[in-house]
Design a protein around this motif. Sequence first.
Motif, PDB file in Angstrom:
ATOM      1  N   ARG A 283       0.836  -1.211   0.000  1.00  0.00           N
ATOM      2  CA  ARG A 283       0.000   0.000   0.000  1.00  0.00           C
ATOM      3  C   ARG A 283       0.864   1.252   0.000  1.00  0.00           C
ATOM      4  O   ARG A 283       0.499   2.270  -0.591  1.00  0.00           O
ATOM      5  N   GLY A 292      -2.312   5.501  -4.445  1.00  0.00           N
ATOM      6  CA  GLY A 292      -3.139   4.448  -3.847  1.00  0.00           C
ATOM      7  C   GLY A 292      -4.611   4.692  -4.057  1.00  0.00           C
ATOM      8  O   GLY A 292      -5.047   5.026  -5.166  1.00  0.00           O
ATOM      9  N   PRO A 429      -2.302   4.441   4.145  1.00  0.00           N
ATOM     10  CA  PRO A 429      -1.913   3.041   3.920  1.00  0.00           C
ATOM     11  C   PRO A 429      -2.137   2.144   5.120  1.00  0.00           C
ATOM     12  O   PRO A 429      -2.234   0.923   4.972  1.00  0.00           O
TER      13      PRO A 429
END
Length: 477
Positions: A283, A292, A429
């Motif tokens: 991520r 992302g 993330p």
Amino acid sequence: MADLTLNEKKLLVALAPLGEAGAGDLAAALETTEEAAVQYANLCAEHGLAAVERLSTTTYTLTPEGEEYREHGLPERQIYESFADAISMKDLQAHPLSRIGIGWLRKKGWVAITKGVAEKTGEAPAGEDEIALVDPKDGMSGIADLLKRNLVEEHEAVSYRVAITPAGRALVEAGLDLVEETGTLSREEIITGSWREAKLRRYSLETPPKRVYPGKVHPYQRIIDEVKRVLLDMGFVEMQGEIVQSAFWDFDALFQPQDHPAREMQDTFYLDQTEPMPEGWERVRDMHLCGGETTSTGWGGVWDEEVAQKCVLRTHTTPLSVQYLISHPKPPVKAFALGRVYRREAIDPTHLPEFEQLEGIVMDDGVSFRHLLGFLKEFYNRMGFDEVRFRPGYFPYTEPSVEPEVWVDGLGWVELGGAGIFRQEVTAPWGIETPVLAWGLGISRIAMLRLGLKDLRQLYRSDIEWLRESPAIRRQE
């Protein structure tokens, strides 16, 4: 002369028939140490009753290396005698003493080197240093060179001669009361009242006592402890972490691009080891490449997993904040870390390759940039800085960002670190959606200002005199 102590009177009585004597003889007569006898003599000298002369004798002894050269000759002499009139530099450098002796051969003018050949220039009579090496008393002018070469050691012997003055002799002839004096009262003497009959030693408030240097906390450590105490009082908890971090945690997890100049060898201490990627690293990679699943576009370009696995000496304590948030994802969070960080800085009065940094984070629903400024202002106020201001700054992992400054008389506004709100590229993330206030402050600079230092290196030197003179300041509650 009622101000004389019993010890001073005893010294004058012992000195009167001799006229003058060494401190050792007086110490034997008084059954005390030479240091005490000199002290009594100096006190008598203050009253004009004695004269004290300090005698100093300097002697020299050879070091083990000097002893070896006395037996075999100085390195340049041994090399000089190892060849005839000329020798190639290649062969000369093969001599086991070449690294020491060749320079001295040239300095003394014993050889001239031309086109890779060393040729003797003529006679090489023994110099003052060689004469002194055999017997220091016969070559005092050569002692200086031997001292510089650590071939001899200098020793100073100090002695004292004490002479009685006419005033002192007249006082002794007039008669002195040598009744024993009491300098310390016991519990029994105080309770029974017998102290009233004792002959008490006179006490002068004008005589400064001998200075005592008690053990104390190092001034810098004291400030570090104070910083921790302030933050604990403000409701923070302390977080810990390793000095060695992977580049992933030190840079990538903080959304610092892999081509950022700070990640180069000239700014970072890289180690010859790697660390496996943590769970969820993909991520972070995606965040760098394309943003992302956020509204960010990322940095684009190339992201290399091998680069992220390299280990470094942490360049800041911010990696600890991210790791702490991952293990404490639910608000509220108030935590700090205070530890050593490492950067490839040129050493000067304001920069060192290792120093302490204070890291702080606050995560909670509804916290804003205004709360961040409030936390920082409260911290600096408690550290003794009354005037605090903020100016805009830029950091890859916070937005908005500021650089706090404090006012210092004589210096003006001084910048002390950086702060801001973690960007979504840092928190997203790991599934963190709550705002996170963060800051990194230079504690060594705070210490310099608090201690009035102009050189950062003073915080780490073993300067006993400075440590002795630094007051053991206590916090005002």
